[in-house]
Each structure stands twice: as C-alpha cells, then as structure tokens.
Design an enzyme around this catalytic site. Structure first.
Site: not given
Ligand code: GLY
Length: 331
Positions: A201, A230-232
């Site tokens: 990221t 889907v992540g944070d």
C-alpha cells in the site's frame, strides 16, 4: 521530528489567533477569519496574525522491505513527496497534493498500488483507493476495480462527480472508463516487483496553505487474496481519515486495520495529543492488542508529522511544517 505549532500575531490588527485543538473546528465547520497573506517563505505561508504551515507525509507501505529495495523505495517516496510539496508551495489544495503523490506512487512498479499491484489468487489485479477531504468530511473511494492506471483519481472523481462515496467492482471500473479514464492494459499491471510482494500500500497526508488536511491511500491489496476481497484502504476511517485537525493513512494487513478502525483511531488520538508520533504509536498498540500487523502516518494541522509500524520496515518521506525533510525505510 515533532514540531510545535507556531502561530504569529502582531496583536495590533484585531486578527484572530486560532486554537488548533478547539473541537468546534472539527471538519472545518467553524469559519476561521484568515487575513490577507503577507509573504511566503517556503515552509509556511505567513499571514497577518496567523502562520499557516504546509506539510506533507507519504508512506510507501509497511512490510518486509528487503535491503536491496531500500534505495528505490526511498527515491520513489521522495519523488512523490517533492512533486506534491511543489504543488502545495504553489497554493494547491491538500486534496490535489495527496492525489498527485499517489498517482506518482501508483506509476512506480516497486509499490503495491496501481502498476505494482499484487495479483489476486486468480491472477487478476483488483485495486482499492480512497481520498479524504478533512475540511468537509467528504471522501471518495473505489474497491476491487480493474484496468485503470490511477485508482486514486477514480476515487477523487467518485467524490467530486457523484452523490456516492464508494463504488466497487465492475460498477467502479465501468464508472472509471465512462468518465474517460482509459482502459489500462492488465499486463502492465503485472511487474517483477508485484510478483514478489514484500510490502503493502501507499498513502499520503497533506496540510495546505489554507489549513486544510487531506489523506489518501491506494493499494493492490494483499497478495493472493480471494477475488472480490476488499481491505481497509477504501474504507473511511480504516485506510484513511482526516478532519479539521489531523489526518492519517494506514498500511498493513487490511483485515487487522479494519478491526481497529486504524486511521480514525489515530486521528482521534492526534486531536487530543500534539505529538502525532504518539498518536501513531497508539494505533500500533491497538493493532498489537489484536496481534495485527501494520503501520500508519499522521499529520496535525500545525504541521507536525508522525508515523509508527510494527512491521520489520516501512518506507516514509515527509516535509513537516518547519520545512524539515526526511526519507527512509524504517527497519
Ligand atoms: N492494507 C491494504 C490491504 O490490506 O488491502
């Protein structure tokens, strides 16, 4: 690294000294009286009665960062930082600065975002991004979108051109192409670096000459994730958050970061603590409590910056409100 806020007042013109910890100014809801600018000296804009700093902090992801990638990571973060800082110096908004920083990092195949995104378990690239306007409590985000070069700009378009906050999957990709973002060839989104992921990221937080804070985060997500995961990163308050007083961008294992609402937790801490490094460490302690993994960058309205991680390393570059600049891969 922590810089105290410095507000100058000639005390003669009736101009207002603002209290940066006044909670009534969250989300910029209180109208600040800002007098005519007098001069510009590089690190901050001096205005009659008030000195508004500009500042910027960037991360290139927390993770393992093998030694042989440190120089490239540092150079990549510096390039993004310097381009975005130049925009701030020229009076651009914090939103424009964080978007520009992330577009540059999304184009650098070293980083897990845009072109360098990790493929999922099906060998496909699905990307998440968010941009947050701390002065208006607004954000735009995209989740699991494909075939675009700059997910962060699509997120910005969601915020600016739709009544929505987050578009996901095919709908998000279709929106991007309908909005004129060209179809980006998937093979360009697979690189030698994305095939051997070691970090996670990219993100940026900026303070502009009007005292506004913006935060942004972009990612290819975790390597080998299930399709549709889907992540944070595109989740408001998890991958990024900002208000009128502080902003933050997170990196690490999204499933952990969501559980502690990482970015919001750190901004909340930064609103009551003048040291953003302490606020960042507070976020990492929350992660530690759940045996989570990650890191965070944080900036306060007076131009102080901070960061922390519990991973072996994190790439960071910043120029704080005093003009102090640094870049490193923290090991
Ligand atoms: N922190 C990025 C992700 O887990 O997707």
């Amino acid at each position: 690294m922590q810089r105290a806020a410095r507000e100058e007042s000639d005390g003669q013109n009736g101009t207002e000294r603002t209290d940066p910890t006044d909670p009534s100014d969250l989300h910029g809801s209180r109208v600040l009286r800002r007098p005519r600018p007098l001069c510009y000296d590089g690190a901050h804009i001096a205005v009659k009665g008030v000195t508004t700093m500009i500042a910027l902090i960037i991360h290139g992801g927390a993770g393992k960062w093998p030694e042989n990638k440190h120089a490239r990571a540092k150079a990549g973060c510096e390039a993004a930082r310097d381009a975005a800082y130049r925009l701030l110096q020229n009076g651009a908004s914090a939103l424009d600065a964080v978007e520009e920083a992330l577009r540059i990092l999304e184009d650098d195949p070293l980083f897990n975002a845009g072109t360098g995104s990790h493929p999922n378990a099906a060998g496909e690239i699905e990307m998440d991004a968010i941009i947050v306007d701390g002065s208006g409590c607004r954000f735009g985000a995209v989740a699991a979108i494909q075939k675009v070069q700059h997910p962060i700009s699509v997120a910005r378009r969601v915020m600016d051109a739709t009544p929505h906050c987050l578009l996901a999957g095919c709908g998000g990709t279709q929106f991007a192409h309908e909005q004129g973002f060209p179809e980006y060839r998937t093979e360009l989104l697979r690189t030698a670096d994305s095939a051997s992921p070691s970090q996670d990221t990219v993100g940026a937080v900026a303070l502009d000459s009007q005292g506004r804070i913006a935060a942004a985060t972009s990612t290819g997500g975790t390597a080998n994730k299930l399709p549709g995961r889907v992540g944070d990163s595109p989740i408001f308050g998890c991958g990024a958050y900002a208000n009128g007083l502080a902003g933050a961008s997170a990196t690490g294992v999204g499933e952990d970061l969501m559980r502690v609402m990482m970015a919001r937790s750190v901004v909340d801490a930064a609103c009551v603590d003048p040291d953003p490094s302490r606020a960042a460490r507070h976020g990492v302690r929350l992660l530690d409590e759940i045996h989570g993994t990650g890191g965070i960058i944080c900036l306060r309205r007076e131009g102080a910056v901070g960061f922390a991680c519990n991973t072996p390393a994190m790439a960071v570059a910043f120029i704080d409100g005093q003009g102090t600049r640094a870049s490193f891969v923290k090991a």
